[in-house]
Design a protein around this motif. Structure first.
Motif, mmCIF file in Angstrom:
data_model
loop_
_atom_site.group_PDB
_atom_site.id
_atom_site.type_symbol
_atom_site.label_atom_id
_atom_site.label_comp_id
_atom_site.label_asym_id
_atom_site.label_seq_id
_atom_site.Cartn_x
_atom_site.Cartn_y
_atom_site.Cartn_z
ATOM 1 N N MET A 1 0.834 -1.197 0.000
ATOM 2 C CA MET A 1 0.000 0.000 0.000
ATOM 3 C C MET A 1 0.871 1.252 0.000
ATOM 4 O O MET A 1 1.831 1.327 0.733
ATOM 5 C CB MET A 1 -0.848 0.013 1.278
ATOM 6 N N SER A 2 0.464 2.216 -0.764
ATOM 7 C CA SER A 2 1.222 3.468 -0.798
ATOM 8 C C SER A 2 0.787 4.345 0.365
ATOM 9 O O SER A 2 -0.267 4.143 0.963
ATOM 10 C CB SER A 2 0.972 4.190 -2.114
ATOM 11 N N ASP A 3 1.591 5.338 0.666
ATOM 12 C CA ASP A 3 1.262 6.266 1.745
ATOM 13 C C ASP A 3 -0.039 7.004 1.456
ATOM 14 O O ASP A 3 -0.794 7.332 2.353
ATOM 15 C CB ASP A 3 2.395 7.280 1.952
ATOM 16 N N ALA A 4 -0.292 7.279 0.180
ATOM 17 C CA ALA A 4 -1.502 8.019 -0.196
ATOM 18 C C ALA A 4 -2.756 7.274 0.245
ATOM 19 O O ALA A 4 -3.746 7.884 0.617
ATOM 20 C CB ALA A 4 -1.522 8.252 -1.700
ATOM 21 N N GLU A 7 -3.874 8.087 3.686
ATOM 22 C CA GLU A 7 -4.347 9.451 3.915
ATOM 23 C C GLU A 7 -5.815 9.616 3.550
ATOM 24 O O GLU A 7 -6.393 10.662 3.793
ATOM 25 C CB GLU A 7 -3.503 10.441 3.100
ATOM 26 N N ARG A 8 -6.413 8.625 2.964
ATOM 27 C CA ARG A 8 -7.822 8.728 2.582
ATOM 28 C C ARG A 8 -8.681 8.885 3.831
ATOM 29 O O ARG A 8 -8.406 8.293 4.864
ATOM 30 C CB ARG A 8 -8.266 7.479 1.812
ATOM 31 N N ARG A 9 -9.735 9.680 3.701
ATOM 32 C CA ARG A 9 -10.611 9.940 4.837
ATOM 33 C C ARG A 9 -11.984 9.334 4.590
ATOM 34 O O ARG A 9 -12.363 9.080 3.458
ATOM 35 C CB ARG A 9 -10.729 11.443 5.060
ATOM 36 N N GLY A 105 -12.762 7.211 0.859
ATOM 37 C CA GLY A 105 -11.994 7.532 -0.338
ATOM 38 C C GLY A 105 -11.691 8.999 -0.549
ATOM 39 O O GLY A 105 -11.197 9.376 -1.604
ATOM 40 N N PHE A 106 -11.971 9.847 0.451
ATOM 41 C CA PHE A 106 -11.681 11.279 0.288
ATOM 42 C C PHE A 106 -10.182 11.520 0.415
ATOM 43 O O PHE A 106 -9.564 11.140 1.402
ATOM 44 C CB PHE A 106 -12.407 12.091 1.369
ATOM 45 N N ARG A 107 -9.586 12.166 -0.588
ATOM 46 C CA ARG A 107 -8.168 12.523 -0.523
ATOM 47 C C ARG A 107 -7.992 13.748 0.382
ATOM 48 O O ARG A 107 -8.935 14.518 0.586
ATOM 49 C CB ARG A 107 -7.632 12.843 -1.921
#
Length: 135
Positions: A1-4, A7-9, A105-107
């Protein structure tokens, strides 16, 4: 999994509703009832069915991901650059149903969409409870 990914909210709304899961399921899956509390739509509770929710502000492109009658409903929710997933979970309780809605899935750069969803889902839940009381 990437760090991004981390960060999903997620927006979560949970309510205890004094109606059985079957009644709430109908409100979540029948297009004319969905329109009453959420938005106009061409929804069908069939996995991979593609549909739209539409309002005065525009539309949301969706596809059904999971259907477990009276228990779980999940669909993608893509609009204005947001690629998210909405999952409904219905759990029978002594007083009715514990209803949980999760939109994930919110960035981090989608703060406005995230805050809008938080406010919007609370309003939609109020609409849903009013519909259930009438229907």
């Amino acid at each position: 999994m990437s760090d991004a990914t981390h960060e999903r909210r997620t927006v979560v709304v949970e309510r205890e509703i004094a109606f059985p899961p079957e009644k709430i399921w109908r409100a979540l899956t029948q297009p004319h009832l969905l329109q009453d509390w959420l938005m106009r739509n061409d929804f069908k509770p069939v996995v991979d069915h593609r549909f739209k929710f539409s309002g005065d502000w525009g539309s949301v492109d969706c596809a059904v991901r999971e259907v477990e009658p009276n228990r779980t409903l999940s669909y993608s929710w893509d609009a204005h650059g947001l690629e998210s997933v909405v999952t409904w979970t219905l759990t029978p309780t002594a007083k009715g149903t514990h209803l949980r809605m999760e939109q994930s899935g919110f960035r981090p750069d989608q703060q406005q969409a995230f805050m809008g969803a938080r406010a919007g889902w609370h309003k939609f839940f109020e609409n849903l409870e009013q519909l259930l009381a009438r229907a």
